[in-house]
Scaffold this active site. Structure first.
Site, short mmCIF file in Angstrom:
data_model
loop_
_atom_site.label_atom_id
_atom_site.label_comp_id
_atom_site.label_asym_id
_atom_site.label_seq_id
_atom_site.Cartn_x
_atom_site.Cartn_y
_atom_site.Cartn_z
N PRO A 10 0.79 -1.24 0.00
CA PRO A 10 0.00 0.00 0.00
C PRO A 10 0.82 1.28 0.00
CG PRO A 10 -0.46 -1.34 1.96
CD PRO A 10 0.42 -2.15 1.07
N ASN A 11 0.31 2.23 -0.76
CA ASN A 11 0.81 3.61 -0.85
C ASN A 11 2.11 3.75 -1.64
OD1 ASN A 11 -1.31 4.78 0.82
ND2 ASN A 11 -0.37 3.64 2.50
N ARG A 18 5.37 11.02 -2.13
CA ARG A 18 5.01 10.67 -0.76
C ARG A 18 6.23 10.86 0.15
NH1 ARG A 18 4.62 4.46 1.41
NH2 ARG A 18 4.05 4.97 3.55
N TYR A 23 11.35 8.82 1.69
CA TYR A 23 11.39 7.80 0.63
C TYR A 23 12.12 8.25 -0.64
CZ TYR A 23 7.92 5.55 3.63
OH TYR A 23 7.29 4.97 4.69
N ASN A 73 8.24 -5.47 -1.15
CA ASN A 73 8.12 -4.37 -0.18
C ASN A 73 6.67 -4.38 0.30
OD1 ASN A 73 7.92 -2.09 1.33
ND2 ASN A 73 9.11 -0.79 -0.04
N ALA A 76 3.10 -1.02 4.73
CA ALA A 76 2.56 -1.10 6.10
C ALA A 76 2.11 -2.51 6.49
CB ALA A 76 1.41 -0.11 6.27
N GLU A 100 12.69 -9.35 1.38
CA GLU A 100 11.92 -8.21 1.90
C GLU A 100 12.77 -6.95 1.77
OE1 GLU A 100 10.97 -8.83 6.03
OE2 GLU A 100 10.15 -6.78 6.28
N HIS A 102 12.84 -2.66 2.29
CA HIS A 102 12.26 -1.40 2.75
C HIS A 102 13.17 -0.27 2.31
CE1 HIS A 102 9.32 -3.52 5.09
NE2 HIS A 102 10.29 -4.30 5.52
N ARG A 109 12.61 4.48 12.88
CA ARG A 109 11.39 5.29 12.79
C ARG A 109 10.45 4.99 13.96
NH1 ARG A 109 9.08 4.81 6.96
NH2 ARG A 109 7.87 6.61 7.69
#
Ligand code: DQA
Length: 146
Positions: A10-11, A18, A23, A73, A76, A100, A102, A109
């Site tokens: 998502p996103n 964003r 990012y 990726n 969330a 995976e 990120h 964070r």
């Protein structure tokens, strides 16, 4: 021809606009182009994005069935989706690697990002290296046999 599936949660279609301080300014199309340019002969890049958990799970099932290695990726979903975790475990259980990735470093964070429910089942994790993480994952997946 071998396919590497590059699955984004998502996103991530908003990449480029964003939270660019976190990012960066590259878009998902830029990531696709860089991966296609870096892919060795005979390796096809199939990059997809969805905001939908069921769709992402379906794509992971497809990877298990076709044997396509995955760069994932989960965005969330990383932090709470046991369903995506179970789907990733099915892929790895079929002896198909799942890396995976990120873009940011979730450990640096907010506290809710410190937990990845996927990390325990995937082949490996790359975090905090920007979009270069996708290229590093591809380099690993397409390395020559030892
Ligand atoms: C992310 C990190 C996640 O915490 C976040 O929800 C994302 C992107 C990353 O690439 O840094 O959407 O997976």
């Amino acid at each position: 021809m071998t396919t590497v599936l590059v699955l984004n949660g998502p996103n991530l279609q908003r990449l480029g606009t964003r939270e660019p301080d976190i990012y960066g300014s590259e878009t998902l199309d830029d990531v696709r182009e860089a991966l296609v340019a870096a892919a060795p002969d005979g390796v096809r890049i199939d990059l997809r994005q969805t905001d939908d958990e069921a769709t992402l799970i379906g794509w992971l099932h497809e990877a298990a069935d076709t044997g396509s290695a995955v760069i994932l990726n989960p965005a969330a979903f990383t932090h709470y989706s046991y369903a995506v975790r179970d789907a990733a475990a099915i892929v790895v259980g079929a002896e198909v690697p799942v890396i995976e990735v990120h873009i940011s470093n979730p450990q640096a964070r907010e506290e809710f990002r410190h937990t990845s429910v996927l990390s325990g089942v995937v082949t490996g994790t790359i975090a905090g290296l920007g979009t270069n993480g996708y290229l590093l994952a591809l380099a690993h997946l397409t390395r020559p046999p030892a």
